[in-house]
Design an enzyme around this catalytic site. Structure first.
Site, mmCIF file in Angstrom:
data_model
loop_
_atom_site.group_PDB
_atom_site.id
_atom_site.type_symbol
_atom_site.label_atom_id
_atom_site.label_comp_id
_atom_site.label_asym_id
_atom_site.label_seq_id
_atom_site.Cartn_x
_atom_site.Cartn_y
_atom_site.Cartn_z
ATOM 1 N N SER A 5 0.836 -1.195 0.000
ATOM 2 C CA SER A 5 0.000 0.000 0.000
ATOM 3 C C SER A 5 0.880 1.257 0.000
ATOM 4 O O SER A 5 1.706 1.427 -0.891
ATOM 5 C CB SER A 5 -0.945 -0.046 1.207
ATOM 6 O OG SER A 5 -1.953 0.922 1.121
ATOM 7 N N ASP A 18 -9.611 -5.005 -4.753
ATOM 8 C CA ASP A 18 -8.993 -4.020 -3.859
ATOM 9 C C ASP A 18 -9.724 -2.694 -4.045
ATOM 10 O O ASP A 18 -9.585 -2.045 -5.076
ATOM 11 C CB ASP A 18 -7.507 -3.872 -4.188
ATOM 12 C CG ASP A 18 -6.753 -2.997 -3.192
ATOM 13 O OD1 ASP A 18 -7.397 -2.157 -2.533
ATOM 14 O OD2 ASP A 18 -5.522 -3.151 -3.079
ATOM 15 N N HIS A 47 -7.629 -5.686 -0.093
ATOM 16 C CA HIS A 47 -6.414 -4.878 0.019
ATOM 17 C C HIS A 47 -5.357 -5.524 0.905
ATOM 18 O O HIS A 47 -4.169 -5.266 0.723
ATOM 19 C CB HIS A 47 -6.790 -3.502 0.592
ATOM 20 C CG HIS A 47 -5.675 -2.514 0.597
ATOM 21 N ND1 HIS A 47 -5.042 -2.070 -0.553
ATOM 22 C CD2 HIS A 47 -5.048 -1.864 1.633
ATOM 23 C CE1 HIS A 47 -4.099 -1.196 -0.235
ATOM 24 N NE2 HIS A 47 -4.075 -1.065 1.077
#
Length: 324
Positions: free
Chosen positions: A168, A255, A294
């Site tokens: 991320s 995601d 995610h």
């Protein structure tokens, strides 16, 4: 130590005449006892602190490979510290892990990943970002911290291969740091980017929270330009062009935090990097039907084999190049 988890971007009305974007700092779960990682399921882990800048110390965990997880000396003695450092020279791969913006190195999905990596018999070095007491850390400061940890590992790793893993927001830090390392001829053996974005501009545009503001004529000025003015850009699509090591990109189709299209854009940017034929980039996407989202790509049945093959092939390729 109050540990920073940098930046969630959201719109707010300022005292002036225009809309602002605030970069809000989040502190980690105060219940996390970083000195006792076994409490979150990580036996055989050493908590320590490393100075990365003047008056700056960051917290790290050295998570031992599975085969060594019950071999470490007990206590916090110098003997234990030296024992952990000596294990880095045992030729097992070392993964430097840079997490996303929320929480700490002790987040449950991160611990889940660490345990998958230690099952592969890898060392994992997980860090938290610098303290927020002096204000939000700048991109350059986070990159400085990542490079300092990498240098620490080089001091003790011997011939053990080192890999950098970003997730991320950590992919933005990773790409920037690895670019600067490669420019100094200190590239890691490989770079793994999990749920990455191509640049902060596109991430803000595609963030679900910003969608209702897109019709505004001053969207870029109010949301994006103001963020850049604070020192954050994370232009991974530019940084990746000069990274000279193998790259693995992992992204789930479902995601909804960082849409997979941004990962695809970063992959396309990587195709044009220098010496791409010598340093391959692989992009693997995981179907939405599996629900990894995610944070949970590590739950994929094929995950360990994907990582094992990437580490093995990258290490072998590096040895071949050094022998030529």
């Amino acid at each position: 130590m109050r540990t920073e988890a940098p930046w969630i971007f959201f719109p707010s009305w300022g005292y002036g005449s225009h809309m602002q974007v605030d970069a809000e700092s989040l502190t980690v779960d105060s219940q996390l006892d970083s000195n006792n990682p076994e409490n979150v399921g990580l036996p055989g882990t050493r908590n320590f602190y490393l100075q990365t800048d003047k008056f700056v110390f960051i917290g790290l965990w050295h998570i031992l490979p599975g085969s060594l997880s019950h071999s470490a000396p007990e206590g916090d003695s110098d003997l234990r510290e030296k024992w952990f450092q000596a294990q880095l020279k045992n030729d097992r791969p070392i993964v430097l892990y840079l997490h996303g913006n929320k929480g700490s190195r002790g987040g449950s999905h991160r611990v889940e990943l660490y345990n998958k990596l230690r099952q592969l018999d890898y060392h994992v070095i997980a860090i938290d970002y610098r303290d927020s007491s002096a204000g939000d850390p700048l991109e350059e400061e986070l990159v400085m911290d990542a490079k300092a940890v990498f240098s620490y590992l080089l001091d003790f790793a011997g011939t053990s291969p080192i890999f950098v893993w970003g997730h991320s927001l950590g992919t933005g830090v990773s790409c920037h740091a690895v670019l600067e390392l490669c420019r100094r001829k200190r590239c890691p053996r490989g770079l793994i980017l999990e749920a990455p974005f191509n640049n902060l501009h596109d991430e803000i545009q595609r963030n679900p929270l910003s969608q209702i503001f897109h019709p505004l004529p001053y969207f870029d000025w109010a949301f994006i330009d103001s963020v850049k003015d604070t020192g954050y850009a994370f232009e991974s699509d530019k940084h990746i062009a000069d990274i000279t090591c193998p790259i693995l990109i992992l992204h789930a189709q479902d995601d909804y935090i960082i849409p997979i299209e941004l990962g695809r854009k970063l992959y396309r940017a990587a195709q044009y990097r220098q010496q791409a034929e010598n340093f391959p980039t692989r992009f693997i996407e995981f179907k939405a039907m599996y629900g990894y989202g995610h944070n949970h790509i590590s739950r994929a049945p094929e995950f360990t084999e994907i990582i094992r093959n990437f580490v093995k092939n990258s290490t072998a390729a590096s040895k071949t190049q050094h022998s030529q």
